[in-house]
Design a protein around this motif. Structure first.
Motif, PDB file in Angstrom:
ATOM      1  N   TYR A  61       0.874  -1.122   0.237  1.00 44.86           N
ATOM      2  CA  TYR A  61       0.219   0.147  -0.470  1.00 44.86           C
ATOM      3  C   TYR A  61       0.994   1.014  -0.143  1.00 44.86           C
ATOM      4  CZ  TYR A  61      -4.127   2.940   1.105  1.00 44.86           C
ATOM      5  OH  TYR A  61      -5.105   3.573   1.137  1.00 44.86           O
ATOM      6  N   VAL A  62       0.978   2.219  -0.848  1.00 36.91           N
ATOM      7  CA  VAL A  62       2.099   3.205  -1.445  1.00 36.91           C
ATOM      8  C   VAL A  62       0.809   4.129  -1.279  1.00 36.91           C
ATOM      9  CG1 VAL A  62       3.781   4.148  -2.770  1.00 36.91           C
ATOM     10  CG2 VAL A  62       2.967   2.137  -2.419  1.00 36.91           C
ATOM     11  N   TYR A  63       1.352   5.153  -0.023  1.00 41.35           N
ATOM     12  CA  TYR A  63       0.429   5.974   0.362  1.00 41.35           C
ATOM     13  C   TYR A  63       0.889   7.258   0.423  1.00 41.35           C
ATOM     14  CZ  TYR A  63      -3.602   8.167   3.425  1.00 41.35           C
ATOM     15  OH  TYR A  63      -5.027   8.994   4.044  1.00 41.35           O
ATOM     16  N   GLU A  64       0.515   8.108  -0.378  1.00 40.78           N
ATOM     17  CA  GLU A  64       1.549   9.528  -1.062  1.00 40.78           C
ATOM     18  C   GLU A  64       1.158  10.448  -0.243  1.00 40.78           C
ATOM     19  OE1 GLU A  64       2.262  11.402  -4.333  1.00 40.78           O
ATOM     20  OE2 GLU A  64       2.522  13.347  -4.008  1.00 40.78           O
ATOM     21  N   ASN A  65       1.307  12.275   0.848  1.00 34.22           N
ATOM     22  CA  ASN A  65       0.707  12.437   1.657  1.00 34.22           C
ATOM     23  C   ASN A  65       0.043  11.472   2.507  1.00 34.22           C
ATOM     24  OD1 ASN A  65      -0.175  14.741   2.692  1.00 34.22           O
ATOM     25  ND2 ASN A  65      -1.646  15.164   1.426  1.00 34.22           N
ATOM     26  N   PRO A  66       0.298  10.519   3.328  1.00 35.83           N
ATOM     27  CA  PRO A  66      -0.105   9.812   4.293  1.00 35.83           C
ATOM     28  C   PRO A  66      -1.047   9.940   5.307  1.00 35.83           C
ATOM     29  CG  PRO A  66       1.850   9.715   4.526  1.00 35.83           C
ATOM     30  CD  PRO A  66       1.489  10.273   3.352  1.00 35.83           C
TER      31      PRO A  66
END
Ligand SMILES: C[S@@+](CC[C@H](N)C(=O)[O-])C[C@H]1O[C@@H](n2cnc3c(N)ncnc32)[C@H](O)[C@@H]1O
Length: 286
Positions: free
Chosen positions: A198-203
């Motif tokens: 699970y790749v989460y940018e600005n998580p």
């Protein structure tokens, strides 16, 4: 808000609900802010002739939906951030990449620089999916060797997951409750034979994944955009965190467990290696 602004907003939101009118409404909105740096052609698009730039507010994307239920506005990811996360992964040639809230497809195009079995995107707005489909055709023409991009209209909450291992991408697209529902579904779908990243940018809702049994941290970084991309995104650097569930035993990257702190309540977080993982949970969250 002045009466004129309110009238323009009402007219555009109304137009965006009519069949085939979302894209003209987006274009009209962009023309209202000609000096906004996000509206200028993004360097990422120059080579390919794609259109992944600009900003589309929530009230145009999902007119009529209450603010509490709304996902994020449209703004394209920071390509360097996505590249850093994808470069951290093991060999992904058998994995399907899915961008939940794919917008105009910028993250999908970045994913096409890497080996994936399939590259899918799901997006609520029909107007944005139409732009993503045009972008996909341009990428296929320029790079026939790359995996085909498949954007589709739908709600990320109910998207059909392809079989096999997955790389899920999310550029802060959803409120906390939806992140929770999606992550629970993914954790249940993962198994020793089926790895899910699970790749989460600005998580912004990182604490949801950190609290979920089954997911563990894999990678975390704060990544600067390139010099030519400066001023074309909400910030000139962004934080990306990757979790994993299922799959074979693997050793996470150094620093994957770093803490995060909120920069704009509900809208922005940044990596803060001085904080322990689990720190940085907004005080408003029980
Ligand atoms: C910040 S943009 C991300 C764009 C794209 N992922 C990228 O990185 O370039 C968030 C997008 O999520 C979409 N979105 C919000 N809620 C959604 C939902 N429930 N299902 C599908 N898309 C959604 C919005 O319409 C918006 O285009």
């Amino acid at each position: 808000m002045t009466q004129v602004k309110r009238a323009v907003r009402f007219a555009l939101a109304r137009a965006a609900r009519m069949p085939g009118m979302q894209r003209p409404a987006f274009a009209a909105f962009a023309r209202l802010f000609p000096d906004q740096p996000w509206q200028a052609t993004h360097p990422f698009d120059r080579g390919l002739g794609t259109d992944t730039g600009g900003f589309v507010p929530q009230w145009l994307l999902q007119p009529g939906v209450t603010e509490a239920d709304q996902g994020s506005p449209y703004a394209g990811c920071q390509p360097e951030c996505v590249r850093a996360a994808l470069a951290s992964l093991p060999d992904t040639r058998n994995y399907s990449f899915i961008d939940l809230g794919c917008g105009k497809g910028r993250a999908m195009i970045v994913a096409s620089e890497y080996s994936f079995h399939a590259i899918l995107g799901v997006e609520l707005s029909g107007g944005l999916v139409a732009v993503a489909a045009r972008n996909a055709a341009l990428v296929a023409r320029a790079h026939p060797e790359r995996t085909r991009l498949q954007p589709m209209q739908g709600d990320a909450a109910g998207v059909a997951l392809p079989d096999g291992p997955l790389v899920i991408f999310n550029y802060h697209a959803f409120p906390r409750a939806l992140v929770g529902r999606i992550a629970e579904r993914l954790a249940a779908a993962a198994s020793p034979g089926r790895e899910i990243f699970y790749v989460y940018e600005n998580p912004v809702c990182h604490y949801v994944l950190d609290a979920l049994p089954g997911f563990t941290r894999w990678f975390a970084a704060k990544v600067a955009c390139t010099d030519e991309e400066r001023g074309r995104s909400p910030g000139d650097e962004d934080t990306v965190v990757v979790w994993r569930a299922g799959g074979p035993p693997r050793t996470a990257h150094d620093g994957a467990d770093a803490g995060l702190r909120e920069t704009v309540p509900g809208w922005g977080v940044e990596l803060h290696p001085g904080l322990a993982s689990g720190a940085g949970i907004p005080t408003s969250i029980g």
